[in-house]
Design a protein around this motif. Structure first.
Motif, PDB file in Angstrom:
ATOM      1  N   ARG A 163       3.839 -12.803   1.184  1.00  0.00           N
ATOM      2  CA  ARG A 163       4.339 -11.446   0.975  1.00  0.00           C
ATOM      3  C   ARG A 163       4.718 -11.234  -0.481  1.00  0.00           C
ATOM      4  O   ARG A 163       4.412 -10.199  -1.071  1.00  0.00           O
ATOM      5  CB  ARG A 163       5.568 -11.227   1.884  1.00  0.00           C
ATOM      6  N   ASN A 164       5.388 -12.209  -1.061  1.00  0.00           N
ATOM      7  CA  ASN A 164       5.744 -12.109  -2.477  1.00  0.00           C
ATOM      8  C   ASN A 164       4.506 -12.046  -3.359  1.00  0.00           C
ATOM      9  O   ASN A 164       4.475 -11.346  -4.367  1.00  0.00           O
ATOM     10  CB  ASN A 164       6.608 -13.301  -2.884  1.00  0.00           C
ATOM     11  N   ALA A 165       3.493 -12.832  -2.969  1.00  0.00           N
ATOM     12  CA  ALA A 165       2.247 -12.829  -3.745  1.00  0.00           C
ATOM     13  C   ALA A 165       1.608 -11.452  -3.724  1.00  0.00           C
ATOM     14  O   ALA A 165       1.106 -10.956  -4.736  1.00  0.00           O
ATOM     15  CB  ALA A 165       1.287 -13.878  -3.191  1.00  0.00           C
ATOM     16  N   SER A 166       1.624 -10.784  -2.581  1.00  0.00           N
ATOM     17  CA  SER A 166       1.059  -9.438  -2.473  1.00  0.00           C
ATOM     18  C   SER A 166       1.831  -8.458  -3.348  1.00  0.00           C
ATOM     19  O   SER A 166       1.240  -7.633  -4.060  1.00  0.00           O
ATOM     20  CB  SER A 166       1.094  -8.980  -1.014  1.00  0.00           C
ATOM     21  N   GLN A 167       3.153  -8.535  -3.328  1.00  0.00           N
ATOM     22  CA  GLN A 167       3.972  -7.660  -4.159  1.00  0.00           C
ATOM     23  C   GLN A 167       3.756  -7.942  -5.645  1.00  0.00           C
ATOM     24  O   GLN A 167       3.761  -7.023  -6.475  1.00  0.00           O
ATOM     25  CB  GLN A 167       5.450  -7.835  -3.796  1.00  0.00           C
ATOM     26  N   TYR A 168       3.564  -9.206  -5.957  1.00  0.00           N
ATOM     27  CA  TYR A 168       3.325  -9.593  -7.353  1.00  0.00           C
ATOM     28  C   TYR A 168       2.020  -8.980  -7.858  1.00  0.00           C
ATOM     29  O   TYR A 168       1.960  -8.396  -8.948  1.00  0.00           O
ATOM     30  CB  TYR A 168       3.267 -11.110  -7.446  1.00  0.00           C
ATOM     31  N   ALA A 207      -5.966  -5.154   1.391  1.00  0.00           N
ATOM     32  CA  ALA A 207      -5.269  -4.084   2.098  1.00  0.00           C
ATOM     33  C   ALA A 207      -3.761  -4.208   1.934  1.00  0.00           C
ATOM     34  O   ALA A 207      -3.048  -3.206   1.795  1.00  0.00           O
ATOM     35  CB  ALA A 207      -5.641  -4.116   3.576  1.00  0.00           C
ATOM     36  N   SER A 208      -3.261  -5.446   1.934  1.00  0.00           N
ATOM     37  CA  SER A 208      -1.834  -5.664   1.745  1.00  0.00           C
ATOM     38  C   SER A 208      -1.397  -5.257   0.343  1.00  0.00           C
ATOM     39  O   SER A 208      -0.365  -4.613   0.153  1.00  0.00           O
ATOM     40  CB  SER A 208      -1.488  -7.137   2.000  1.00  0.00           C
ATOM     41  N   VAL A 209      -2.199  -5.642  -0.653  1.00  0.00           N
ATOM     42  CA  VAL A 209      -1.883  -5.275  -2.039  1.00  0.00           C
ATOM     43  C   VAL A 209      -1.933  -3.762  -2.203  1.00  0.00           C
ATOM     44  O   VAL A 209      -1.093  -3.161  -2.886  1.00  0.00           O
ATOM     45  CB  VAL A 209      -2.854  -5.964  -3.016  1.00  0.00           C
ATOM     46  N   CYS A 221       0.994  -1.339  -3.522  1.00  0.00           N
ATOM     47  CA  CYS A 221       0.811  -0.433  -4.672  1.00  0.00           C
ATOM     48  C   CYS A 221       1.283   0.981  -4.316  1.00  0.00           C
ATOM     49  O   CYS A 221       1.985   1.634  -5.097  1.00  0.00           O
ATOM     50  CB  CYS A 221      -0.655  -0.391  -5.087  1.00  0.00           C
ATOM     51  N   LEU A 222       0.888   1.453  -3.141  1.00  0.00           N
ATOM     52  CA  LEU A 222       1.277   2.795  -2.715  1.00  0.00           C
ATOM     53  C   LEU A 222       2.784   2.889  -2.497  1.00  0.00           C
ATOM     54  O   LEU A 222       3.411   3.908  -2.829  1.00  0.00           O
ATOM     55  CB  LEU A 222       0.534   3.165  -1.429  1.00  0.00           C
ATOM     56  N   LYS A 223       3.369   1.834  -1.955  1.00  0.00           N
ATOM     57  CA  LYS A 223       4.810   1.818  -1.742  1.00  0.00           C
ATOM     58  C   LYS A 223       5.558   1.837  -3.074  1.00  0.00           C
ATOM     59  O   LYS A 223       6.532   2.585  -3.250  1.00  0.00           O
ATOM     60  CB  LYS A 223       5.199   0.570  -0.945  1.00  0.00           C
ATOM     61  N   LEU A 224       5.087   1.027  -4.027  1.00  0.00           N
ATOM     62  CA  LEU A 224       5.712   0.997  -5.351  1.00  0.00           C
ATOM     63  C   LEU A 224       5.609   2.359  -6.025  1.00  0.00           C
ATOM     64  O   LEU A 224       6.570   2.851  -6.638  1.00  0.00           O
ATOM     65  CB  LEU A 224       5.047  -0.081  -6.209  1.00  0.00           C
ATOM     66  N   TYR A 225       4.451   2.993  -5.900  1.00  0.00           N
ATOM     67  CA  TYR A 225       4.231   4.326  -6.466  1.00  0.00           C
ATOM     68  C   TYR A 225       5.228   5.337  -5.906  1.00  0.00           C
ATOM     69  O   TYR A 225       5.857   6.103  -6.654  1.00  0.00           O
ATOM     70  CB  TYR A 225       2.793   4.754  -6.181  1.00  0.00           C
ATOM     71  N   GLU A 226       5.404   5.350  -4.577  1.00  0.00           N
ATOM     72  CA  GLU A 226       6.310   6.312  -3.957  1.00  0.00           C
ATOM     73  C   GLU A 226       7.758   6.049  -4.355  1.00  0.00           C
ATOM     74  O   GLU A 226       8.521   6.996  -4.592  1.00  0.00           O
ATOM     75  CB  GLU A 226       6.168   6.244  -2.430  1.00  0.00           C
ATOM     76  N   GLU A 227       8.150   4.781  -4.440  1.00  0.00           N
ATOM     77  CA  GLU A 227       9.528   4.450  -4.805  1.00  0.00           C
ATOM     78  C   GLU A 227       9.855   4.910  -6.223  1.00  0.00           C
ATOM     79  O   GLU A 227      10.899   5.524  -6.474  1.00  0.00           O
ATOM     80  CB  GLU A 227       9.753   2.940  -4.674  1.00  0.00           C
ATOM     81  N   GLU A 270       7.153 -17.513  -9.121  1.00  0.00           N
ATOM     82  CA  GLU A 270       8.501 -17.497  -9.681  1.00  0.00           C
ATOM     83  C   GLU A 270       8.655 -16.339 -10.655  1.00  0.00           C
ATOM     84  O   GLU A 270       9.723 -15.744 -10.780  1.00  0.00           O
ATOM     85  CB  GLU A 270       8.813 -18.815 -10.372  1.00  0.00           C
ATOM     86  N   ASP A 271       7.552 -16.026 -11.336  1.00  0.00           N
ATOM     87  CA  ASP A 271       7.601 -14.910 -12.282  1.00  0.00           C
ATOM     88  C   ASP A 271       7.753 -13.564 -11.577  1.00  0.00           C
ATOM     89  O   ASP A 271       8.075 -12.558 -12.204  1.00  0.00           O
ATOM     90  CB  ASP A 271       6.346 -14.877 -13.145  1.00  0.00           C
ATOM     91  N   MET A 272       7.494 -13.544 -10.277  1.00  0.00           N
ATOM     92  CA  MET A 272       7.663 -12.309  -9.517  1.00  0.00           C
ATOM     93  C   MET A 272       9.093 -11.796  -9.643  1.00  0.00           C
ATOM     94  O   MET A 272       9.356 -10.590  -9.634  1.00  0.00           O
ATOM     95  CB  MET A 272       7.320 -12.562  -8.053  1.00  0.00           C
ATOM     96  N   GLU A 273      10.041 -12.691  -9.781  1.00  0.00           N
ATOM     97  CA  GLU A 273      11.440 -12.317  -9.947  1.00  0.00           C
ATOM     98  C   GLU A 273      11.632 -11.489 -11.213  1.00  0.00           C
ATOM     99  O   GLU A 273      12.348 -10.497 -11.239  1.00  0.00           O
ATOM    100  CB  GLU A 273      12.293 -13.585 -10.010  1.00  0.00           C
ATOM    101  N   LEU A 274      10.935 -11.916 -12.283  1.00  0.00           N
ATOM    102  CA  LEU A 274      11.013 -11.193 -13.549  1.00  0.00           C
ATOM    103  C   LEU A 274      10.451  -9.786 -13.387  1.00  0.00           C
ATOM    104  O   LEU A 274      11.048  -8.805 -13.833  1.00  0.00           O
ATOM    105  CB  LEU A 274      10.236 -11.946 -14.638  1.00  0.00           C
ATOM    106  N   VAL A 275       9.286  -9.680 -12.739  1.00  0.00           N
ATOM    107  CA  VAL A 275       8.661  -8.373 -12.551  1.00  0.00           C
ATOM    108  C   VAL A 275       9.555  -7.470 -11.708  1.00  0.00           C
ATOM    109  O   VAL A 275       9.697  -6.279 -11.967  1.00  0.00           O
ATOM    110  CB  VAL A 275       7.268  -8.541 -11.890  1.00  0.00           C
ATOM    111  N   ASP A 276      10.190  -8.037 -10.672  1.00  0.00           N
ATOM    112  CA  ASP A 276      11.108  -7.248  -9.839  1.00  0.00           C
ATOM    113  C   ASP A 276      12.238  -6.663 -10.679  1.00  0.00           C
ATOM    114  O   ASP A 276      12.619  -5.498 -10.534  1.00  0.00           O
ATOM    115  CB  ASP A 276      11.701  -8.118  -8.727  1.00  0.00           C
TER     116      ASP A 276
END
Length: 556
Positions: A50-55, A89-91, A95-101, A547-553
């Motif tokens: 899940r984190n990989a998809s968000q990354y 599809a997960s990514v 992307c769409l969720k990030l866009y709306e937020e 681990e870098d996903m934390e930075l992007v978040d």
């Protein structure tokens, strides 16, 4: 970013479907006491997945990294196998969720923005029979940062001041409808006459097309003669090729057996004349789009150089060059008349130009209307200042009443008044009248700004930083600067886009994406500040990417 609703096939990220199915079956199977450890590991793996998809979604929405098969995905999968199991599809959903937020967070910012917003509309082609309308909002925020945001469905009608279009992209009736809609909620400056603006890059392209059309057959002959291959879609490449061919012809490098397929002497002369006409246009285009933080003054200065060159060539003794120059000159004159006022006001807002530039250009370029232009600009700027001063009243040049703390604490003592003789009273009256007649009226911010010497020209000058520092001294005038320095004079922002004759979605890999995903990616990419993109890029090569996903978040 408006797009059509055509459905495209989406390919998933490279993955092992058998392993994925087995993993799903294993998670759903009956778990004995020995299976608890496996279920925990599966849970951890799903969490990583899940984190990989968000990354990947964060990278896609910031720096154009699409999770597709290729070198980048191979590198990711090699560094951590969890990326193999992330489906596209997960990514896409992330992307769409990030866009709306992000969109919901930014909407109040524009809704509460205290200033003008200028729009630009660009029509981009993507695949056969597909077109995308890209709508961008251009404004300078309260911290004097220039923003260029892609938008869709944002309620900012009462803040729109100008709209920049490529020629012919939208008909006049549609523009009038937008203008009427805006005027329902606000009063447009100068009665809305310059509401519709025209793209500088588009007018350049159309003048180039005028020039190339009259020698198109010769261009094809030169392409074969010089082994250039298929015709180029970039007019700067065509221009360079023609110059190279002229140099080869001057050096007599073509073989005698090629004579049957060479341009004639008259055709070579025409090519030489066309290159001469395009030289000033090419130099102006590079000067405008190679300059960092290019502002209106640079556009205006280079446009005047092109106008001067074309005006001269319209009087050429060569009838061929004279006719081509006249057609190009007619285009730029129409553009100049429609754009001059907005470009001129923005130029005055540049402390390196002010009114002094127009006085200089009047003497350099001459013309019947050059002196009138200086007066027109000055009248327009003063009218704007009076309007802003009325809408945003500020006590200009306040007189300081500060005294020492001791004197402030003292109670004023009554002073016994003495009666004055008639002669003394008359002398004081005469003195008062003298003082009133000799006192100079308080100068406005605009007068103080215009009377200050212009700043020396430097290549690394940052006009927004200058206004950020000067805005406390010019609170009213700085509002005008903020509104006009953000007005886009072009829908393209790079040399690559400028020189391309037929523009479309810049990255071919976007062509297979669904319209809503293209909209989400292009919008979020425009919303992220440059420093965030830079930090995100730097995170790509540092340690474990999950681990870098934390930075992007944190950056999001």
């Amino acid at each position: 970013m408006e797009a059509d609703n055509e459905n495209y096939q989406i390919n998933d990220v490279e993955r092992d479907d058998d392993e994925f199915d087995q993993g799903s079956d294993h998670v759903n199977s009956h778990k004995g006491s020995s299976d608890v450890e496996h279920s925990v590991n599966d849970y951890d793996y799903d969490f990583e997945q899940r984190n990989a998809s968000q990354y990947l979604a964060a990278l896609t929405c910031t720096i154009n990294v699409l999770p597709r098969k290729g070198f980048f995905m191979q590198t990711l999968c090699h560094s951590n196998p969890v990326f193999k199991r992330v489906c596209f599809a997960s990514v896409q959903d992330d992307c769409l969720k990030l866009y709306e937020e992000i969109k919901e967070n930014l909407k109040p910012l524009l809704r509460n923005f205290d200033g003008h917003i200028s729009l630009s509309v660009d029509i981009l082609s993507c695949r056969k029979f597909s077109e995308y309308m890209c709508l961008k909002a251009h404004f300078i925020d309260e911290d004097w940062n220039l923003m260029n945001w892609a938008l869709k469905d944002w309620d900012i009608g009462n803040k729109i001041a100008y709209i920049t279009f490529p020629t012919g992209s939208v008909d006049d009736k549609q523009i009038d409808e937008v203008k009427d809609y805006v005027q329902e909620t606000k009063k447009l400056q100068f009665n809305g006459q310059p509401f519709r603006l025209y793209c500088c890059a588009d007018i350049f392209k159309r003048m180039v097309q005028d020039a190339f059309e009259v020698i198109w057959r010769t261009i094809h002959i030169i392409d074969r003669l010089m082994y250039f291959g298929k015709p180029s879609n970039r007019w700067d490449f065509v221009y360079d090729r023609l110059k190279m061919a002229l140099e080869s012809e001057a050096k007599e490098e073509f073989k005698e057996e090629d004579d049957w397929d060479k341009p004639s002497a008259d055709e070579w002369k025409k090519v030489e004349g066309i290159c001469k006409l395009l030289e000033s246009l090419y130099n102006a285009a590079k000067a405008v789009f190679e300059t960092k933080d290019s502002m209106a003054g640079i556009y205006l200065q280079n446009l005047q150089e092109v106008r001067a060159t074309l005006t001269k060539e319209t009087n050429s003794s060569d009838s061929f060059i004279r006719d081509v120059a006249a057609e190009m000159h007619e285009r730029i004159e129409k553009y100049w008349k429609k754009m001059f006022l907005v470009l001129a006001i923005a130029t005055v807002m540049d402390p390196r130009y002010k009114i002094s530039y127009f006085e200089f250009s009047s003497s350099k370029y001459g013309g019947n209307d050059s002196k009138a232009e200086v007066s027109t600009v000055l009248i327009a700027v003063r009218s704007l200042y009076d309007d802003y001063n009325t809408r945003f009243p500020i006590n200009e040049n306040p007189v300081s009443n500060s005294t020492s703390s001791d004197s402030e604490s003292e109670t004023p003592r009554p002073v016994k008044q003495r009666s004055l003789s008639s002669d003394a009273s008359n002398r004081l009256k005469d003195y008062k009248q003298f003082i009133e007649s000799t006192n100079q009226p308080l100068k406005s911010e605009l007068d103080l700004y215009l009377e200050e010497p212009v700043l020396p020209w430097t290549q690394d000058f940052n006009i927004l930083s200058w206004w950020r520092a000067a805005s406390p001294r010019y609170p009213v005038h700085s509002r005008i600067a903020r509104d006009y320095l953000s007005v886009p004079v072009s829908v393209v922002t790079s040399l690559d886009e400028l020189f391309t004759m037929e523009r479309g979605i810049s990255r071919r890999r976007y062509a297979s994406l669904k319209p809503d995903l293209i909209n989400a990616i292009m919008c979020t990419q425009s919303w992220f500040p440059a420093e965030v993109k830079s930090l995100t890029e730097s995170s790509l090569g540092l340690g474990d990417m999950l681990e870098d996903m934390e930075l992007v978040d944190d950056l999001i």
